[in-house]
Motif scaffolding. Structure first.
Motif, PDB file in Angstrom:
ATOM      1  N   THR A 218     -12.789  -1.314  10.551  1.00  0.00           N
ATOM      2  CA  THR A 218     -13.322  -2.776  10.004  1.00  0.00           C
ATOM      3  C   THR A 218     -12.400  -3.683  10.880  1.00  0.00           C
ATOM      4  N   THR A 221     -11.121  -9.629   8.649  1.00  0.00           N
ATOM      5  CA  THR A 221     -11.842 -10.652   8.346  1.00  0.00           C
ATOM      6  C   THR A 221     -11.821 -11.343   6.881  1.00  0.00           C
ATOM      7  N   THR A 222     -11.874 -12.631   6.630  1.00  0.00           N
ATOM      8  CA  THR A 222     -11.690 -13.147   5.223  1.00  0.00           C
ATOM      9  C   THR A 222     -13.003 -12.663   4.354  1.00  0.00           C
ATOM     10  N   SER A 223     -13.067 -13.245   3.258  1.00  0.00           N
ATOM     11  CA  SER A 223     -14.419 -12.853   2.372  1.00  0.00           C
ATOM     12  C   SER A 223     -15.477 -13.887   2.861  1.00  0.00           C
ATOM     13  N   GLU A 224     -15.019 -14.892   3.505  1.00  0.00           N
ATOM     14  CA  GLU A 224     -16.258 -15.517   4.044  1.00  0.00           C
ATOM     15  C   GLU A 224     -16.823 -15.030   5.519  1.00  0.00           C
ATOM     16  N   GLY A 225     -16.256 -14.006   5.996  1.00  0.00           N
ATOM     17  CA  GLY A 225     -16.601 -13.318   7.187  1.00  0.00           C
ATOM     18  C   GLY A 225     -15.771 -13.937   8.613  1.00  0.00           C
ATOM     19  N   LYS A 226     -14.723 -14.854   8.475  1.00  0.00           N
ATOM     20  CA  LYS A 226     -14.302 -15.547   9.311  1.00  0.00           C
ATOM     21  C   LYS A 226     -12.998 -14.546   9.748  1.00  0.00           C
ATOM     22  N   LYS A 227     -12.840 -14.445  11.210  1.00  0.00           N
ATOM     23  CA  LYS A 227     -11.479 -13.773  11.814  1.00  0.00           C
ATOM     24  C   LYS A 227     -10.339 -14.118  11.011  1.00  0.00           C
ATOM     25  N   ASP A 259      -9.281 -12.388  -0.744  1.00  0.00           N
ATOM     26  CA  ASP A 259      -8.788 -11.658   0.201  1.00  0.00           C
ATOM     27  C   ASP A 259      -7.271 -10.617  -0.230  1.00  0.00           C
ATOM     28  N   LYS A 262      -8.267  -6.653  -0.190  1.00  0.00           N
ATOM     29  CA  LYS A 262      -8.684  -6.218   1.283  1.00  0.00           C
ATOM     30  C   LYS A 262      -7.252  -5.882   1.974  1.00  0.00           C
TER      31      LYS A 262
END
Length: 405
Positions: A218, A221-227, A259, A262
């Motif tokens: 994977t 990325t953050t929980s918002e989907g940003k790198k 985050d 993760k």
């Protein structure tokens, strides 16, 4: 526990080519596998660190990693995830960057006694005869199939060059060559490499009917989907000259609550029971988990001593306990004293521009010695220094020590 189950439990695995076969293989054999790193800069960054963690887990389970640096592929540039063509690098820069990667990788991977290999694909790619390459691997690739690959889609609008179009073939050739030389059976990489990895697996299986496997991990990325791993100054580098250990520590200390799990799972070796406990903490208590995360990651990348220094500086800034000596420090010259504070902050790269500074001042986002600035014309004078230093805060979490002697 099978290392495959470990990787899955910790959330590394994104896609695999043959799941049950891979799981059985890693259970029964000690295999050689590889991850490729193109030398596009003179330092690894946090995205690479994730790959090093996967390698380290595999090596701890007895498997042999090959760290493949792209002395050959780096001359072309990977189009994956790109809307524009990568900058062409000179041979001298590529060689320098490859050597820097090797130095940094030794922090995470054990290369003693052949436990891991460091290989440069320039060894074979730079010697290839073009006609021989076409005849050797060309029949095993269809243009129609290649054009459907994710790694090319973003390049299609602006135009995919023939140079970049060859990248997938070069990466597939790498897998074939590593299989010939070292009996390498698996390629791993970030999930943006899925198309390229499939190409190598299929080439080996078609041409030699050899067991070949692919696995992607994977992306961070953050929980918002940003790198993750991007800062105001750019990438979060592993080189302390490009990203200081303090800045590195502060990045992880300041991540979003959502985050924490993760990052603890992917970037530390903390057992999952403890990861689950730490990440379940609520409100203010979650900060304890962030401190552990920041310390553990900084220790792995920069060593225990630098991690301790960064931790002490952070504690001093946030709690008033500990030493400020290891906080980011800017030396103010006699010539700068009595000048505009805004200009001094821009000159010393605390602010990217005067425009950014003016905007932050208007929003109450810059403080001098815990007093918010409200005047863009304010001067920095000797009276602002106590015991030879003063503190500037930018935003909520970035602190700088200005010293004048």
């Amino acid at each position: 526990m099978n290392v495959y189950d470990t990787l899955k439990e910790r959330g590394y695995i994104a896609q695999v080519t043959h799941e049950e076969e891979i799981r059985n293989l890693l259970e029964k054999e000690k295999i050689t596998f590889y991850i490729g790193f193109d030398p596009t800069a003179d330092s690894l960054h946090v995205g690479h660190f994730l790959g090093m963690m996967v390698m380290a887990h595999m090596q701890r389970a007895g498997h042999r990693p090959i760290c493949l640096v792209g002395g050959g592929t780096g001359t072309v540039g990977d189009p994956s995830g790109r809307t524009d063509m990568r900058k062409m690098l000179t041979d001298e820069i590529i060689e320098h960057n490859c050597n820097r990667f090797k130095d940094q990788m030794r922090h995470f991977i054990d290369f003693t006694d052949g436990k891991a290999l460091f290989v440069n694909n320039g060894e074979w790619l730079r010697k290839l005869n073009y006609i021989d390459l076409l005849r050797d691997v060309g029949p095993h690739f269809t243009v129609n199939r290649m054009l459907t690959a994710e790694c090319y889609k973003q390049r299609m609008e602006k135009g995919l060059t023939f140079l970049e179009f060859n990248y997938m073939i070069m990466q597939a050739y790498d897998f074939m060559e590593l299989n010939r030389r070292y009996n390498c059976k698996m390629e791993m990489g970030g999930d943006d490499q899925w198309s390229n990895i499939i190409a190598g697996v299929e080439l080996l299986r078609r041409k030699y009917e050899a067991p070949a496997y692919g696995l992607t991990f994977t992306l961070l990325t953050t929980s918002e989907g940003k790198k993750m791993g991007k800062t105001a100054k750019g990438a979060l580098w592993l080189d302390p000259k490009k990203t200081s250990p303090y800045e590195f520590y502060q990045y992880w200390r300041s991540i979003n609550d959502s985050d924490v799990k993760k990052c603890l799972s992917l970037l530390t070796f903390i057992p999952m029971d403890e990861v689950n406990r730490l990440s379940s903490l609520k409100d203010e208590k979650i900060n304890e988990a962030k401190k552990i995360l920041a310390y553990e990651v900084t220790k792995m990348v920069h060593g225990k001593q630098e991690a301790e220094k960064a931790k002490e500086a952070a504690e001093a800034l946030f709690t008033g306990q500990g030493t400020l000596e290891n906080a980011p420090t800017i030396k103010i010259s006699t010539e700068q004293l009595n000048g505009k504070l805004l200009n001094i902050l821009v000159t010393n790269n605390i602010l990217a521009s005067k425009g950014e500074g003016k905007r932050l001042i208007q929003q109450g986002g810059i403080s001098l010695n815990d007093k918010k600035l409200n005047d863009v014309e304010q001067l920095l004078t000797a009276a602002d220094f106590n015991d030879g230093f003063c503190m500037v805060r930018k935003g909520k979490k970035k602190h700088y020590r200005l010293i004048f002697k």
